[in-house]
Design a protein around this motif. Structure first.
Motif, PDB file in Angstrom:
ATOM      1  N   THR A 129      50.935  34.880  40.706  1.00  0.00           N
ATOM      2  CA  THR A 129      50.287  34.066  41.743  1.00  0.00           C
ATOM      3  C   THR A 129      51.172  33.987  42.988  1.00  0.00           C
ATOM      4  O   THR A 129      50.688  34.061  44.124  1.00  0.00           O
ATOM      5  CB  THR A 129      49.988  32.659  41.193  1.00  0.00           C
ATOM      6  N   ALA A 131      53.260  36.205  44.022  1.00  0.00           N
ATOM      7  CA  ALA A 131      53.185  37.487  44.738  1.00  0.00           C
ATOM      8  C   ALA A 131      51.898  37.548  45.562  1.00  0.00           C
ATOM      9  O   ALA A 131      51.897  38.022  46.707  1.00  0.00           O
ATOM     10  CB  ALA A 131      53.233  38.649  43.744  1.00  0.00           C
ATOM     11  N   TRP A 132      50.810  37.057  44.994  1.00  0.00           N
ATOM     12  CA  TRP A 132      49.509  37.034  45.687  1.00  0.00           C
ATOM     13  C   TRP A 132      49.626  36.270  47.007  1.00  0.00           C
ATOM     14  O   TRP A 132      49.082  36.675  48.023  1.00  0.00           O
ATOM     15  CB  TRP A 132      48.462  36.384  44.781  1.00  0.00           C
ATOM     16  N   PHE A 133      50.358  35.153  46.977  1.00  0.00           N
ATOM     17  CA  PHE A 133      50.480  34.308  48.166  1.00  0.00           C
ATOM     18  C   PHE A 133      51.740  34.634  48.978  1.00  0.00           C
ATOM     19  O   PHE A 133      52.092  33.899  49.894  1.00  0.00           O
ATOM     20  CB  PHE A 133      50.444  32.826  47.785  1.00  0.00           C
ATOM     21  N   ASP A 134      52.409  35.716  48.600  1.00  0.00           N
ATOM     22  CA  ASP A 134      53.568  36.188  49.337  1.00  0.00           C
ATOM     23  C   ASP A 134      54.664  35.134  49.496  1.00  0.00           C
ATOM     24  O   ASP A 134      55.173  34.928  50.598  1.00  0.00           O
ATOM     25  CB  ASP A 134      53.111  36.696  50.720  1.00  0.00           C
ATOM     26  N   CYS A 254      50.272  27.809  51.217  1.00  0.00           N
ATOM     27  CA  CYS A 254      50.434  29.150  51.812  1.00  0.00           C
ATOM     28  C   CYS A 254      49.339  29.484  52.818  1.00  0.00           C
ATOM     29  O   CYS A 254      48.235  29.590  52.620  1.00  0.00           O
ATOM     30  CB  CYS A 254      50.526  30.202  50.723  1.00  0.00           C
TER      31      CYS A 254
ATOM     32  N   SER B 236      51.712  43.050  46.711  1.00  0.00           N
ATOM     33  CA  SER B 236      52.408  43.559  45.539  1.00  0.00           C
ATOM     34  C   SER B 236      51.707  43.225  44.234  1.00  0.00           C
ATOM     35  O   SER B 236      52.248  43.464  43.165  1.00  0.00           O
ATOM     36  CB  SER B 236      53.832  43.027  45.525  1.00  0.00           C
ATOM     37  N   VAL B 237      50.496  42.708  44.298  1.00  0.00           N
ATOM     38  CA  VAL B 237      49.724  42.473  43.085  1.00  0.00           C
ATOM     39  C   VAL B 237      48.247  42.611  43.440  1.00  0.00           C
ATOM     40  O   VAL B 237      47.825  42.295  44.550  1.00  0.00           O
ATOM     41  CB  VAL B 237      50.088  41.111  42.458  1.00  0.00           C
ATOM     42  N   LEU B 240      44.318  38.027  41.028  1.00  0.00           N
ATOM     43  CA  LEU B 240      44.794  36.821  40.364  1.00  0.00           C
ATOM     44  C   LEU B 240      44.241  36.776  38.947  1.00  0.00           C
ATOM     45  O   LEU B 240      43.171  37.321  38.674  1.00  0.00           O
ATOM     46  CB  LEU B 240      44.321  35.577  41.122  1.00  0.00           C
TER      47      LEU B 240
END
Lengths: 254, 254
Positions: A129, A131-134, A254, B236-237, B240
């Motif tokens: 999660t 990584a998804w939101f950097d 984020c 990078s992913v 979710l």
């Protein structure tokens, strides 16, 4: 692509990477499954040093080039797999170096911190999660499960290594960031916590997720650190799962 | 509280409830662990008909009154447990009746729908999150794992039964709701989906979560149903976790 048979010795050696002690010693970890190997390879942050495939695995599907590929019998492959139904491909990867707080202090953004997270699935899902939101970094407080544990790596769906990691005493690390103007938020469902909806999100924010059972350690509650909560409307459940609370907080921040 | 020893026959009979076929036939399910039993008992929606405790379990901790309590040896207790480390208490509970669409159609609020969710942990976590946000109902589309599967029940942390459940062909059920003015939203990470941030939330909303691998079935995509997504910032992913996407959507909708 040249594929060599894996020797018994190789299997024996790599199997040890399922245990934490040997991972730390060798600075290597295992990533299992095509999607994870593909994503890690695409991200290009983690060095993949070799690949094991199970006999019968479609060699055209191997997503990494110019890296030794070894083929193992079903039995040998199962020995280095952490799952009940192995997916036919495992990458041996280098554990990246720890980040230094100095490399992150002057950035803006959100950093996610873990205080003694114990469930590998929870930690992996939170890394995914994040990584998804950097998020800009991950702080692994003492007592948190090893982020290179095979179950954690599997739950990250390839996001392992995407964000820099700093491990150690959480309170001490937080202090360094606070000195540079970072605000610290503690996820805590207590009635007196501030609702997530009401937070004004600072440019430099650290969000802490506590242990699944006991929450955030007492010694972390100090100074200008703020307790925040996710307002629940239902009365039929006591709390949210740690990775769920984390995700909602990251969405807001984020 | 009077505690009787559990007979071999009782254990044999209750052990069958770990399987779906027998659960459906008997209309009973097992809830394991003190927290889950406590919460289910507090909620008062689910009827608990008997309790099994493992020898040595603190009988004062049994949270339910006026219900037969049976004590089982460690071996017998393990037989009716679904976990590797049993927690010493299991409640035998009645599966509540299915809700009728009519009982929900005229309400306002959010309803959560599942299209072929396969992972018991994911489903349980979503039921728990739904209870936290007080969703008005759960639609279990065909192909979704049984909500009374022991792993699902465990992941709900006692929220099992908190919201009314309707099971069946999702498309048909959705139509009934749409005729009464409900708006349907499909969680779908495609680029053309509308960002969750931009949605104006209607008073009557249904949010659909699709299968972990293949997403929402094609036939559900029709009419005025809207595709929505959670904007990711990282590259990078790929996606979710289903229960994470669900939680963020419920936070936004509720």
């Amino acid at each position: 692509m040249q594929i060599k048979p894996a020797s018994k010795n190789q299997i024996k050696k790599r199997k040890k990477l399922l245990g934490g002690k040997y991972r730390n010693k060798e600075k290597l970890f295992l990533a299992e499954g095509l999607r994870a190997v593909q994503q890690i390879s695409d991200n290009g942050v983690i060095d993949v040093i070799e690949i094991f495939i199970e006999e019968g695995f479609d060699t055209k599907a191997v997503p990494v080039q110019n890296i030794p590929v070894f083929s193992a019998s079903a039995n040998d492959f199962a020995a280095i797999s952490d799952t009940e139904s192995p997916q036919g491909i495992i990458a041996v990867c280098k554990i990246p170096n720890q980040a230094e707080p100095n490399s992150l202090l002057n950035n803006d953004g959100v950093i996610l911190a873990f205080d003694a997270i114990q469930d590998p699935g929870n930690l992996g899902t939170m890394i995914r999660t994040a990584a998804w939101f950097d998020v800009k970094g991950l702080l692994m407080g003492t007592g948190t499960v090893d982020p290179f544990h095979p179950k954690v790596v599997r739950s990250t769906a390839g996001a392992t290594g995407a964000a820099p990691v700093i491990s150690g005493d959480l309170d001490g690390i937080l202090e360094k960031f606070e000195e540079k103007g970072w605000s610290v938020f503690l996820m805590d469902g207590s009635p007196e916590s501030i609702s997530l909806d009401r937070i004004k999100v600072p440019a430099k924010s650290i969000v802490i997720i506590g242990n699944e059972g006991s929450g955030i350690s007492e010694k972390i509650y100090r100074g200008s650190r703020k307790k925040i909560k996710i307002e629940g409307r239902g009365l039929s459940v006591e709390s949210l799962n740690a990775s769920i609370a984390c995700a909602i907080a990251l969405y807001r921040f984020c």
